[in-house]
Design an enzyme around this catalytic site. Sequence first.
Site, PDB file in Angstrom:
ATOM      1  N   GLU A 170      24.649  73.588  77.236  1.00  0.00           N
ATOM      2  CA  GLU A 170      24.988  72.736  78.381  1.00  0.00           C
ATOM      3  C   GLU A 170      23.725  72.325  79.130  1.00  0.00           C
ATOM      4  O   GLU A 170      23.569  71.161  79.524  1.00  0.00           O
ATOM      5  CB  GLU A 170      25.916  73.482  79.360  1.00  0.00           C
ATOM      6  CG  GLU A 170      27.180  74.026  78.740  1.00  0.00           C
ATOM      7  CD  GLU A 170      27.060  75.474  78.257  1.00  0.00           C
ATOM      8  OE1 GLU A 170      28.051  76.214  78.395  1.00  0.00           O
ATOM      9  OE2 GLU A 170      25.997  75.859  77.731  1.00  0.00           O
ATOM     10  N   CYS A 213      28.545  79.703  80.941  1.00  0.00           N
ATOM     11  CA  CYS A 213      28.148  80.877  81.712  1.00  0.00           C
ATOM     12  C   CYS A 213      28.008  80.477  83.183  1.00  0.00           C
ATOM     13  O   CYS A 213      28.056  79.291  83.527  1.00  0.00           O
ATOM     14  CB  CYS A 213      26.828  81.447  81.188  1.00  0.00           C
ATOM     15  SG  CYS A 213      25.381  80.450  81.595  1.00  0.00           S
ATOM     16  N   CYS A 244      24.995  78.022  83.868  1.00  0.00           N
ATOM     17  CA  CYS A 244      25.287  76.667  83.383  1.00  0.00           C
ATOM     18  C   CYS A 244      26.367  76.017  84.242  1.00  0.00           C
ATOM     19  O   CYS A 244      26.295  74.816  84.523  1.00  0.00           O
ATOM     20  CB  CYS A 244      25.706  76.697  81.920  1.00  0.00           C
ATOM     21  SG  CYS A 244      24.329  76.990  80.784  1.00  0.00           S
TER      22      CYS A 244
END
Length: 187
Positions: free
Chosen positions: A72, A98, A101
């Site tokens: 990402e 996560c 991100c």
Amino acid sequence: MERITWEQFFMAQCSLLAVRSTCTRLAVGAVIVRDNRIIAGGYNGSVSGGDHCIDKGCYVVDNHCIRTIHAEMNALLQCGKYGTPAANSTLYVTHFPCLQCSKAIIQAGISKVYYGTDYRNNDYAIELFEHAGIDLEHIPFDGRNLDFEKASKEKLFTDMLQTMQHANVPENDLKSFSERAQELFGN
């Protein structure tokens, strides 16, 4: 072959990007889309010119590889590098983002996130997405839909199974092969 949806198409692109991943722990791919056009893509791997996990092993600190940049983030950085605004676009990613991100996705102005697989979904990330008004949608992706040889492979298996039946292969063996084929072909 049935035409796939835009969501499945972009999830397929994410899966294809994930094949480029240099991470040995988890291959992830992401694309950023505006008006059904990909404006950026990324996969998890090391910085350009750096050591890769596939070559040197993971550099793990606190159970997290710090050698890699997440897919990402690579897609968002690609937008920045080439001067393409990410605001009001959609992010597709193979796995739930996560926390770090997720924060970057919010700051970049992404308006919707589609993800293919639940992966350590962080409750605070979900809370942040909700607070930012970003839609999250789980889009399961089955790569078997992209096998253009699926019908001929199924036919080959069926022919082989019939030959095995005529050769008096034990029923338990036939059942085992049939179950494994169902897993492969999704039937």
